[in-house]
Enzyme design. Structure first.
Site, PDB file in Angstrom:
ATOM      1  N   PRO A   9      33.834  20.394  -2.689  1.00 55.54           N
ATOM      2  CA  PRO A   9      34.732  20.190  -1.545  1.00 55.54           C
ATOM      3  C   PRO A   9      35.931  19.345  -1.966  1.00 55.54           C
ATOM      4  O   PRO A   9      36.031  18.156  -1.652  1.00 55.54           O
ATOM      5  CB  PRO A   9      33.842  19.468  -0.527  1.00 55.54           C
ATOM      6  CG  PRO A   9      32.856  18.718  -1.364  1.00 55.54           C
ATOM      7  CD  PRO A   9      32.597  19.576  -2.570  1.00 55.54           C
ATOM      8  N   TYR A  10      36.868  19.954  -2.661  1.00 55.12           N
ATOM      9  CA  TYR A  10      37.825  19.218  -3.486  1.00 55.12           C
ATOM     10  C   TYR A  10      38.677  18.227  -2.696  1.00 55.12           C
ATOM     11  O   TYR A  10      38.944  17.117  -3.173  1.00 55.12           O
ATOM     12  CB  TYR A  10      38.721  20.200  -4.245  1.00 55.12           C
ATOM     13  CG  TYR A  10      39.492  19.538  -5.357  1.00 55.12           C
ATOM     14  CD1 TYR A  10      38.851  19.118  -6.527  1.00 55.12           C
ATOM     15  CD2 TYR A  10      40.856  19.307  -5.238  1.00 55.12           C
ATOM     16  CE1 TYR A  10      39.546  18.496  -7.543  1.00 55.12           C
ATOM     17  CE2 TYR A  10      41.565  18.687  -6.263  1.00 55.12           C
ATOM     18  CZ  TYR A  10      40.907  18.283  -7.408  1.00 55.12           C
ATOM     19  OH  TYR A  10      41.593  17.665  -8.420  1.00 55.12           O
ATOM     20  N   THR A  11      39.148  18.590  -1.501  1.00 54.72           N
ATOM     21  CA  THR A  11      40.008  17.651  -0.784  1.00 54.72           C
ATOM     22  C   THR A  11      39.254  16.427  -0.285  1.00 54.72           C
ATOM     23  O   THR A  11      39.878  15.408   0.040  1.00 54.72           O
ATOM     24  CB  THR A  11      40.728  18.325   0.393  1.00 54.72           C
ATOM     25  OG1 THR A  11      39.771  18.812   1.336  1.00 54.72           O
ATOM     26  CG2 THR A  11      41.608  19.480  -0.091  1.00 54.72           C
ATOM     27  N   ASP A  12      37.931  16.481  -0.221  1.00 54.88           N
ATOM     28  CA  ASP A  12      37.162  15.263   0.044  1.00 54.88           C
ATOM     29  C   ASP A  12      37.442  14.218  -1.032  1.00 54.88           C
ATOM     30  O   ASP A  12      37.577  13.025  -0.736  1.00 54.88           O
ATOM     31  CB  ASP A  12      35.659  15.566   0.057  1.00 54.88           C
ATOM     32  CG  ASP A  12      35.158  16.008   1.414  1.00 54.88           C
ATOM     33  OD1 ASP A  12      35.973  16.491   2.214  1.00 54.88           O
ATOM     34  OD2 ASP A  12      33.952  15.886   1.665  1.00 54.88           O
ATOM     35  N   PHE A  13      37.503  14.666  -2.263  1.00 53.09           N
ATOM     36  CA  PHE A  13      37.653  13.726  -3.374  1.00 53.09           C
ATOM     37  C   PHE A  13      39.060  13.154  -3.443  1.00 53.09           C
ATOM     38  O   PHE A  13      39.253  11.985  -3.765  1.00 53.09           O
ATOM     39  CB  PHE A  13      37.293  14.418  -4.682  1.00 53.09           C
ATOM     40  CG  PHE A  13      36.008  15.200  -4.621  1.00 53.09           C
ATOM     41  CD1 PHE A  13      34.846  14.601  -4.182  1.00 53.09           C
ATOM     42  CD2 PHE A  13      35.964  16.537  -4.961  1.00 53.09           C
ATOM     43  CE1 PHE A  13      33.659  15.310  -4.096  1.00 53.09           C
ATOM     44  CE2 PHE A  13      34.788  17.259  -4.885  1.00 53.09           C
ATOM     45  CZ  PHE A  13      33.624  16.647  -4.446  1.00 53.09           C
TER      46      PHE A  13
END
Length: 778
Positions: free
Chosen positions: A549-553
Site C-alpha cells: 500500500p505504497y502511499t501509506d508509506f
C-alpha cells in the site's frame, strides 16, 4: 511556522527534496549548485521540481571556504551529502564546534556510518539494498523499480521530520546537532515490516504483480477496463469483507453472478482458500464476474462507482489524469509560483497554512534571528517529552507517524479494538510463523513505544472514556473514511468543545472535501489513482505496480510533519486546528518531477523498466542462483570505463552517454551474459572496488544479515507479555544529541489499559473493573 529559518542546501539529487519541504513550511532555503550541475538545473525535472521554493545560486562553493563559512555562520540548518573526507579536505571537519547551534543534515544513500558508508551509489542501488526492489515486479521476471526515483524521497522526508525534532531540542538547549539519514534504511519502510522476515525466521517476500497464488486459486488484483488497467482488492480478509459484499452485489446487479454466490464467507475466504475449503471452481464465478464487470466500463465510470458504492476499485491513472481531475481543482491543490505552476501543500492546516515560501538568491552576512519553539515540557532530553497524543490512526500511514513522535518522547495512547481488527494484524510476518493477530510483527513495529489500549467505541461507556482521553490530549488523530468519525460523535466541532485547544488531524486517501472525498480503501488503491502503480513496469506492457500500500508509506512522514507544524503553531498561539491530510496529495511530492513535467506542458512519463534518462547502462541483471540479481548504474564516463575493464567490453568503451542509451538493448544483453557468471555478492565487491555503483538485490529475509543495517542498529529485540522472539524496526532517524528511545515492549491487545485508565485518566480501581466486566475494554 518556519518563517526566518535559514537553510543552506549544498546537497545533490539525493537531498534536494528535504530543502524543498522545509521551504514549503516557510523556511528561507538557499540552494548552492556547482557549475558542473548548472545544466541539470535547466534540463532535469528532478532538480527543477525540488528547487522551486529555493533561492538558487550557481557557485563553486568548495573553492571559496571564506564565503561558505560566512553562510554557515548565518544559517540555522545545513543540508549536505558529502563524505567526511570531503569536509576534512576543506578544513571544516569541526562544524559542530565552529557553529554550535547549527543543525547539520547529512543525507546519503547508505548513511555516514557503517561499512557501506562510502559505497558508490545511486537511487537504484539504495533500492536494491533496502529489500523494496526485490519485492517489486512480476514473479519469474527481474525486479522493477518505479520509473521516478524513490529512495531519495524516503530519506528526505525522514530528514525533514528530523529537522523539526532537532529544532524543538534546540529550543531547550540552544544547541544544534547532526542528523544522519540513509536512503537504504528509509526505504525499508515501504516493505510493510517485511524487513522483519529474517529476524523472525520467516520466508521473504515474493514478487506478485497482477495477483498471488492462494491455495489452488490465482487471486488477481489487476483487471482490464475499456481504456486501461484497474486494480481491484478482493476482500478476503475480515476488514475487507464489507467492501467485497458491496462489489459482489454490483456484479450480481449486472447479471454476472448468481445469487448463490453472494453467500460466500468473504471475511474468512483467505483462510478457506489457503486450506482448500474453497476451491478454484468455487472462486471462478467470483473472479470471472469481477473481470466481466470491469471490462464493461471506462476508468472514469469505475472511479465514480468506486466513490458512490464504496468499493476497493482503483483505476490506474497517470499523474496527468490526477492533476487535471475535478477533485484536485475543487480542492485548489495546484498553485502558481514565480517560476512555474506547482504542487500545493502536503497538508491543509487552516490555522497555519503551509506558506510554500519562495526565496530569492541571497548571501547572509549576519546571524539568524530565528527562534525555535519548544514543543515538549523541557523535563527530558527527548524533544517531545510532555506532548500528549490520542491516536486513533490505524493501518500504517498514521500509526507510523505517531510511532516516530513516540520515539522522541511524545506520550501516545493508541486506541484499537479486538472487535474491529486493525488491518496490519492480518498481514505477515508473524512471530513463530503462526497467523494470529497478536503475533503480527507489523503491528508490533508500527505501534511500539506507545501506550496501547482497547476500547469498544460502539458502547456508550467506551465513548465516554474516549471523551476523557480527548480532554487529556494535545493532539487527536484519526484515519477513518471521511464522515465516519462524525457519525461516531467525534467530529472536530464536538472534539473542540471537549478541548478547545486540541489539534485534530484527519488522514484519509483523498481528503475531507472534493468529489472523491468518499473514496475509500488502502494505500494500494491510492497508489493506483495517484500515478505510482502505472510508473512500474516495462514500456508498452501491463504495469506491475509497486509493492504494498505504497502511499501509506509516503504519508507517514507527512502526517508527522503536519502534526509537528500544528504543535509549533499551538505552542506559539494556544490555537488548535483541524488538519486535513490527503494521502493522494501528499504522495505527489514523491512524484514531483513527473508532475512538474506535466504542469510544464510535457507528456506524462510512463513506465520505463529500470532504465534512466541520465545514466546508462542502468538496470538489474541476473547472477548465479535462483532469483539472484545485481543492480548496476553507470553515472559517468569514469564508471563506464571501469565497467568496460571488468566486463571486457573494450569495443564499446568510447560510447558516449547518448550512444549508450541508443544501444541499451545490446549492452544489457551483454551485461546479462557477463553478470550471470558470478555470485551477486562477489560481483558487488568487484564493482564497488572499482568505484562502480552496484549492489546485490537483497530479499526481505536477507536484510537482517546486511552489515550496514546491523551497524546502524536497525533491528531491535523487544519483550511481549506472552510471546518470545519479538523484534521491531528502529525509528530510522539518527540524531546526535537526541537519540530515539528504544522500544521495550511489543504491544498486545489492551496491554496498557490499567496504566492509561488509572495513571492518565485517574480512574479508580472500581471503575476500571466495571468497564472490564461490561466488555468496554476489548
Amino acid at each position: 511556522m518556519l518563517h526566518k529559518l535559514r537553510v543552506l542546501d549544498l546537497s545533490g539529487e539525493v537531498g534536494l527534496m528535504c530543502g524543498q519541504l522545509l521551504a514549503d513550511m516557510g523556511a528561507e532555503v538557499q540552494q548552492w549548485v556547482r557549475p558542473a550541475d548548472r545544466e541539470r538545473l535547466e534540463t532535469d525535472r528532478h532538480w527543477q521540481a525540488y528547487t522551486l521554493g529555493k533561492g538558487v545560486s550557481v557557485f563553486d562553493w568548495p573553492s571559496d571556504r571564506g564565503g561558505l563559512e560566512t553562510m554557515l555562520a548565518g544559517a540555522d540548518v545545513l543540508i549536505e551529502s558529502e563524505d567526511d573526507a570531503f569536509w576534512g579536505d576543506l578544513g571544516l571537519d569541526d562544524l559542530s564546534t565552529r557553529f554550535p547551534s547549527l543543525i547539520r543534515v547529512r543525507i546519503s544513500y547508505f548513511g555516514r556510518s557503517g561499512p557501506k558508508a562510502d559505497y558508490a551509489a545511486t537511487d537504484l542501488i539504495a533500492l536494491a539494498a533496502s529489500g523494496h526492489l526485490a519485492a517489486s515486479g512480476a514473479a519469474g521476471s527481474a525486479p522493477l523499480r518505479l520509473s521516478v526515483p524513490q529512495a531519495h524521497a524516503h530519506a528526505c522526508a525522514d530528514a525533514a521530520v528530523a529537522v523539526l525534532l532537532a529544532l524543538a531540542e534546540r529550543a531547550r538547549s540552544g544547541l544544534g546537532q547532526t542528523i544522519d539519514c540513509a536512503a537504504q534504511q528509509s526505504t525499508t519502510f515501504p516493505l510493510l515490516s517485511r524487513a522483519l522476515d529474517g529476524p523472525l525466521g520467516q520466508p521473504g517476500v515474493e514478487r506478485s504483480a497482477y495477483g498471488a497464488q492462494l491455495g489452488e486459486v490465482y487471486l488477481r488484483n489487476q483487471f482490464e477496463a475499456l481504456d486501461g488497467p484497474v486494480v481491484v482488492l478482493q476482500g478476503i480478509l475480515p476488514p475487507l469483507a464489507a467492501f467485497m459484499e458491496r462489489l459482489m452485489a454490483w456484479v450480481h446487479e449486472a447479471g454476472l453472478i448468481g445469487a448463490e454466490h453472494l453467500e460466500l464467507p468473504w471475511g474468512q475466504a483467505a483462510m478457506q482458500l489457503a486450506t482448500g475449503e474453497l476451491t478454484a471452481k468455487d472462486w471462478a464465478p467470483v473472479q470471472d464476474g469481477i473481470a466481466a464487470l470491469i471490462a464493461r466500463h471506462s476508468k472514469a465510470e469505475l472511479m465514480t462507482q468506486a466513490v458512490e458504492r464504496r468499493l476497493l476499485v482503483a483505476p490506474v491513472l497517470g499523474v496527468d489524469d490526477l492533476l487535471r481531475s475535478d477533485h484536485l481543482l475543487n480542492r485548489n491543490f495546484l498553485r502558481d509560483s514565480k517560476r512555474d505552476r506547482r504542487l500545493g501543500p502536503f497538508a491543509k492546516l487552516p490555522a497555519s497554512p503551509l506558506p510554500l515560501a519562495e526565496a530569492e538568491p541571497a548571501r547572509w552576512s549576519d546571524a539568524s534571528s530565528f527562534e525555535p519553539t519548544p514543543l515538549g515540557d523541557g523535563a527530558s532530553e527527548l524533544p517531545l517529552a510532555g506532548v500528549k497524543i490520542l491516536d486513533l490512526f490505524w493501518v500504517v500511514a498514521g500509526p507510523g507517524a505517531t510511532r516516530m513522535l513516540a520515539d522522541y518522547g511524545a506520550t501516545v495512547v493508541h486506541v484499537e479494538s479486538s472487535r474491529r481488527l486493525d488491518m496490519v494484524r492480518n498481514v505477515p510476518p508473524y512471530v513463530g510463523g503462526v497467523p494470529e493477530p497478536e503475533r503480527a510483527a507489523c503491528h508490533h513495529s508500527t505501534n511500539a513505544n506507545k501506550l496501547n489500549v482497547c476500547l469498544d467505541l460502539s458502547t456508550e461507556e467506551g465513548r465516554g472514556v474516549l471523551e476523557d482521553l480527548i480532554r487529556w490530549a494535545d493532539v487527536f488523530t484519526e484515519s477513518f473514511a471521511p464522515g465516519v468519525v462524525e457519525r461516531m460523535g467525534f467530529g472536530y466541532e464536538r472534539v473542540k468543545a471537549l478541548n478547545p485547544g486540541i489539534i485534530m488531524i484527519s488522514s484519509s486517501l483523498m481528503g475531507q472535501s472534493g468529489p472523491w472525498r468518499d473514496y475509500a480503501g488502502y494505500g494500494n488503491s491510492a497508489a493506483a489513482v495517484t500515478g505510482f502503480h502505472g510508473l512500474a513496469g516495462l514500456p508498452a506492457a501491463e504495469p506491475t505496480g509497486c509493492y504494498g500500500p505504497y502511499t501509506d508509506f509516503t504519508s507517514v512522514r507527512f502526517n508527522a510533519l503536519a502534526i509537528l507544524q500544528a504543535l509549533t503553531h499551538r505552542a506559539r498561539t494556544g490555537e488548535g486546528q483541524h488538519v486535513d491530510m490527503a494521502q493522494g496529495e501528499a504522495a505527489l511530492q514523491f512524484l514531483a518531477p513527473a508532475c512538474h513535467a506535466v504542469l510544464a506542458g510535457e507528456a506524462a512519463p510512463g513506465a520505463n523498466g529500470n532504465r534512466d534518462l541520465n545514466m546508462a547502462p542502468h538496470g538489474v541483471y541476473p547472477c548465479l542462483g535462483d532469483d539472484r540479481w545485481i543492480a548496476l548504474a553507470v553515472r559517468d564516463e569514469a564508471d563506464w570505463e571501469a565497467l568496460c575493464d571488468l566486463a571486457a567490453m573494450d569495443d564499446v568503451r568510447a560510447l558516449s552517454l547518448a550512444a549508450r542509451r541508443s544501444r541499451e538493448d545490446e549492452l544489457d544483453a551483454r551485461l546479462c551474459d557477463w553478470t550471470s557468471r558470478f555470485e551477486a555478492e562477489e560481483l558487488e565487491r568487484k564493482l564497488q572496488a572499482q568505484g562502480v555503483p552496484a549492489h546485490t538485490v537483497l530479499g526481505s529475509a536477507e536484510l537482517v544479515a546486511d552489515p550496514q543495517l546491523q551497524a546502524r542498529g536497525h533491528f531491535l529485540p523487544v519483550a511481549h507479555e506472552s510471546l518470545e522472539g519479538c523484534v521491531v524496526e528502529c525509528t530510522r532517524l539518527q540524531l546526535s544529541r537526541s537519540p530515539a528511545r528504544a522500544p521495550e515492549l511489543a504491544p498486545s491487545f489492551g496491554v496498557h489499559n490499567a496504566e492509561v485508565l488509572s495513571e492518565v485518566l485517574g480512574y479508580s480501581e472500581a471503575i476500571i473493573q466495571r468497564l472490564e466486566a461490561d466488555g468496554v475494554l476489548r
